[in-house]
Motif scaffolding. Structure first.
Motif, PDB file in Angstrom:
ATOM      1  N   UNK A 196      36.731  49.699  22.528  1.00  0.00           N
ATOM      2  CA  UNK A 196      35.796  48.534  22.682  1.00  0.00           C
ATOM      3  C   UNK A 196      34.302  48.895  23.417  1.00  0.00           C
ATOM      4  N   UNK A 197      33.496  48.458  22.690  1.00  0.00           N
ATOM      5  CA  UNK A 197      31.954  48.685  23.578  1.00  0.00           C
ATOM      6  C   UNK A 197      31.831  47.673  24.382  1.00  0.00           C
ATOM      7  N   UNK A 198      31.618  47.599  25.584  1.00  0.00           N
ATOM      8  CA  UNK A 198      31.835  46.435  26.465  1.00  0.00           C
ATOM      9  C   UNK A 198      30.649  46.576  27.572  1.00  0.00           C
ATOM     10  N   UNK A 199      30.434  45.223  27.928  1.00  0.00           N
ATOM     11  CA  UNK A 199      28.947  45.417  29.042  1.00  0.00           C
ATOM     12  C   UNK A 199      29.900  45.480  30.326  1.00  0.00           C
ATOM     13  N   UNK A 200      31.141  44.858  30.482  1.00  0.00           N
ATOM     14  CA  UNK A 200      31.869  45.258  31.679  1.00  0.00           C
ATOM     15  C   UNK A 200      33.268  45.090  31.511  1.00  0.00           C
ATOM     16  N   UNK A 201      34.094  45.652  32.428  1.00  0.00           N
ATOM     17  CA  UNK A 201      35.696  45.506  32.470  1.00  0.00           C
ATOM     18  C   UNK A 201      35.803  45.027  33.650  1.00  0.00           C
ATOM     19  N   UNK A 202      36.452  43.864  33.865  1.00  0.00           N
ATOM     20  CA  UNK A 202      37.158  43.485  35.292  1.00  0.00           C
ATOM     21  C   UNK A 202      38.641  43.432  35.294  1.00  0.00           C
ATOM     22  N   UNK A 203      39.196  43.925  36.297  1.00  0.00           N
ATOM     23  CA  UNK A 203      40.489  43.821  36.687  1.00  0.00           C
ATOM     24  C   UNK A 203      40.836  42.908  37.759  1.00  0.00           C
ATOM     25  N   UNK A 204      41.675  41.862  37.687  1.00  0.00           N
ATOM     26  CA  UNK A 204      41.599  40.892  38.766  1.00  0.00           C
ATOM     27  C   UNK A 204      43.136  40.616  39.223  1.00  0.00           C
ATOM     28  N   UNK A 205      43.181  40.840  40.864  1.00  0.00           N
ATOM     29  CA  UNK A 205      44.408  40.485  41.421  1.00  0.00           C
ATOM     30  C   UNK A 205      44.291  39.253  41.660  1.00  0.00           C
ATOM     31  N   UNK A 206      43.042  38.439  42.171  1.00  0.00           N
ATOM     32  CA  UNK A 206      42.749  37.341  42.503  1.00  0.00           C
ATOM     33  C   UNK A 206      41.800  37.011  41.316  1.00  0.00           C
ATOM     34  N   UNK A 226      48.110  42.326  36.575  1.00  0.00           N
ATOM     35  CA  UNK A 226      46.747  42.384  36.775  1.00  0.00           C
ATOM     36  C   UNK A 226      46.179  41.634  35.510  1.00  0.00           C
ATOM     37  N   UNK A 227      45.200  40.797  35.746  1.00  0.00           N
ATOM     38  CA  UNK A 227      44.520  40.002  34.523  1.00  0.00           C
ATOM     39  C   UNK A 227      43.145  41.008  34.232  1.00  0.00           C
ATOM     40  N   UNK A 228      43.103  41.280  32.926  1.00  0.00           N
ATOM     41  CA  UNK A 228      41.859  42.060  32.474  1.00  0.00           C
ATOM     42  C   UNK A 228      41.005  41.026  31.744  1.00  0.00           C
ATOM     43  N   UNK A 229      39.724  41.263  32.005  1.00  0.00           N
ATOM     44  CA  UNK A 229      38.676  40.597  31.310  1.00  0.00           C
ATOM     45  C   UNK A 229      37.598  41.532  31.049  1.00  0.00           C
ATOM     46  N   UNK A 230      37.451  41.708  29.516  1.00  0.00           N
ATOM     47  CA  UNK A 230      36.335  42.278  28.970  1.00  0.00           C
ATOM     48  C   UNK A 230      35.355  41.567  28.314  1.00  0.00           C
ATOM     49  N   UNK A 231      34.122  41.902  28.711  1.00  0.00           N
ATOM     50  CA  UNK A 231      32.931  41.139  28.288  1.00  0.00           C
ATOM     51  C   UNK A 231      32.181  42.074  27.608  1.00  0.00           C
ATOM     52  N   UNK A 232      32.075  41.706  26.179  1.00  0.00           N
ATOM     53  CA  UNK A 232      31.387  42.593  25.211  1.00  0.00           C
ATOM     54  C   UNK A 232      29.986  41.920  25.248  1.00  0.00           C
ATOM     55  N   UNK A 233      28.909  42.949  24.564  1.00  0.00           N
ATOM     56  CA  UNK A 233      27.766  42.722  24.601  1.00  0.00           C
ATOM     57  C   UNK A 233      27.489  41.150  24.083  1.00  0.00           C
ATOM     58  N   UNK A 234      26.346  40.677  24.941  1.00  0.00           N
ATOM     59  CA  UNK A 234      25.643  39.445  24.228  1.00  0.00           C
ATOM     60  C   UNK A 234      24.241  39.288  24.455  1.00  0.00           C
ATOM     61  N   UNK A 235      23.915  38.359  23.720  1.00  0.00           N
ATOM     62  CA  UNK A 235      22.273  38.111  23.624  1.00  0.00           C
ATOM     63  C   UNK A 235      22.093  37.548  25.079  1.00  0.00           C
TER      64      UNK A 235
END
Length: 308
Positions: A196-206, A226-235
């Motif tokens: 993936x091309x991503x702006x950020x990848x966050x791994x959450x315990x909380x 662990x909960x993973x959130x990947x945010x892809x590029x956006x305008x």
């Protein structure tokens, strides 16, 4: 009577800690707690205070500061717990509690602690012990979130700014938005691979970064995942809508987001650069390894909180 140690970071966040001793004295239940207070003077003090207190059998260690202080105190307790587990022993009975006085207070907000110091001390008088998970990123413990990408880049800039607080963080976010380039990542779990091309990848315990920004809104501290959130590029024009989704806990419903749960995650990134753990930046090579440590830490939460 329980033995309690307050570990105060006088430099965390933007709140003045000058009156914290009086706040504790005026609001703590002296029939329930025999307490003492230590102030940190440099990075690493909170960790040492917590390890020493855990070894001496202190019942509760209260982190008075932000997520960085919470990380140090929790890591001090966890380091002793890990030694005990290696020796075939149960983890210690020592628990982490929090008086949130930081910039974001993500962990404290997740467990329902008031960000008003007086109310938070009053909450300490009626807390329940729970055993929760924590994570490790390249061997470094985290308790709230960790990640790579734009937020880690901003965390590095924020740490170097000298001045704390949400306004300064917003300033750094806006200033770096126009010059940050999303990166290509390879994510590998036990079950799936994601390119993936991503702006950020966050791994959450909380569930949140802090300041009620719910980046991993379905994360629970005691589910072993662990909960993973990947945010892809956006305008840029889409930023306001995504910001609103962070606040109302719906970010994972966005078409710009990929989310999933795992227990082990490897991330390959194109080059060395910053990653973050509980908001603190550090440099990493091109490989990141993230794991969950299930039920490795006792914490104290408000009695009226049913699920964390």
């Amino acid at each position: 009577m329980k033995k309690v140690l307050f570990v105060v970071n006088p430099h965390s966040g933007t709140k003045d800690k000058a009156g914290i001793e009086d706040i504790i004295a005026d609001n703590i239940d002296n029939q329930q707690y025999d307490y003492s207070i230590l102030f940190t003077t440099q990075r690493g003090d909170a960790f040492k205070f917590a390890t020493d207190a855990t070894n001496s059998g202190t019942d509760i260690i209260v982190a008075v500061g932000g997520d960085g202080t919470v990380n140090e105190v929790a890591s001090g307790i966890s380091s002793i717990n890990e030694q005990r587990v290696l020796q075939g022993q149960p983890i210690s009975d020592t628990s982490l509690a929090i008086i949130p006085c930081g910039s974001g207070n993500g962990f404290a907000r997740h467990i329902g602690m008031s960000v008003n110091p007086i109310k938070a001390v009053q909450q300490l008088n009626q807390l329940t012990q729970r055993c929760v998970d924590y994570g490790k990123i390249n061997g470094i413990r985290f308790y709230t979130t960790c990640g790579v990408g734009f937020d880690a880049f901003v965390s590095l800039e924020f740490a170097q700014a000298g001045k704390r607080g949400p306004i300064k963080y917003i300033e750094k976010t806006i200033a770096n938005w126009v010059k940050y380039t999303p990166k290509d990542y390879i994510l590998q779990t036990d079950d799936i691979r994601i390119d993936v091309n991503a702006l950020l990848i966050t791994c959450g315990n909380a569930a949140q970064w802090g300041n009620n920004c719910w980046i991993t809104p379905k994360a629970l501290l005691s589910d072993g995942w662990l909960d993973i959130t990947i945010i892809k590029p956006f305008l840029t024009i889409e930023a306001a809508a995504l910001g609103l989704m962070l606040v109302n806990k719906s970010i994972t419903e966005s078409s710009k987001v990929i989310s999933f749960k795992c227990r082990h995650l490897e991330i390959i990134k194109p080059e060395e650069g910053p990653i973050h753990f509980d908001g603190d930046p550090m440099m990493s090579g091109d490989k990141i390894i993230i794991d969950i440590v299930p039920h490795g830490l006792n914490i104290m939460i408000p009695n009226d909180i049913e699920q964390i």
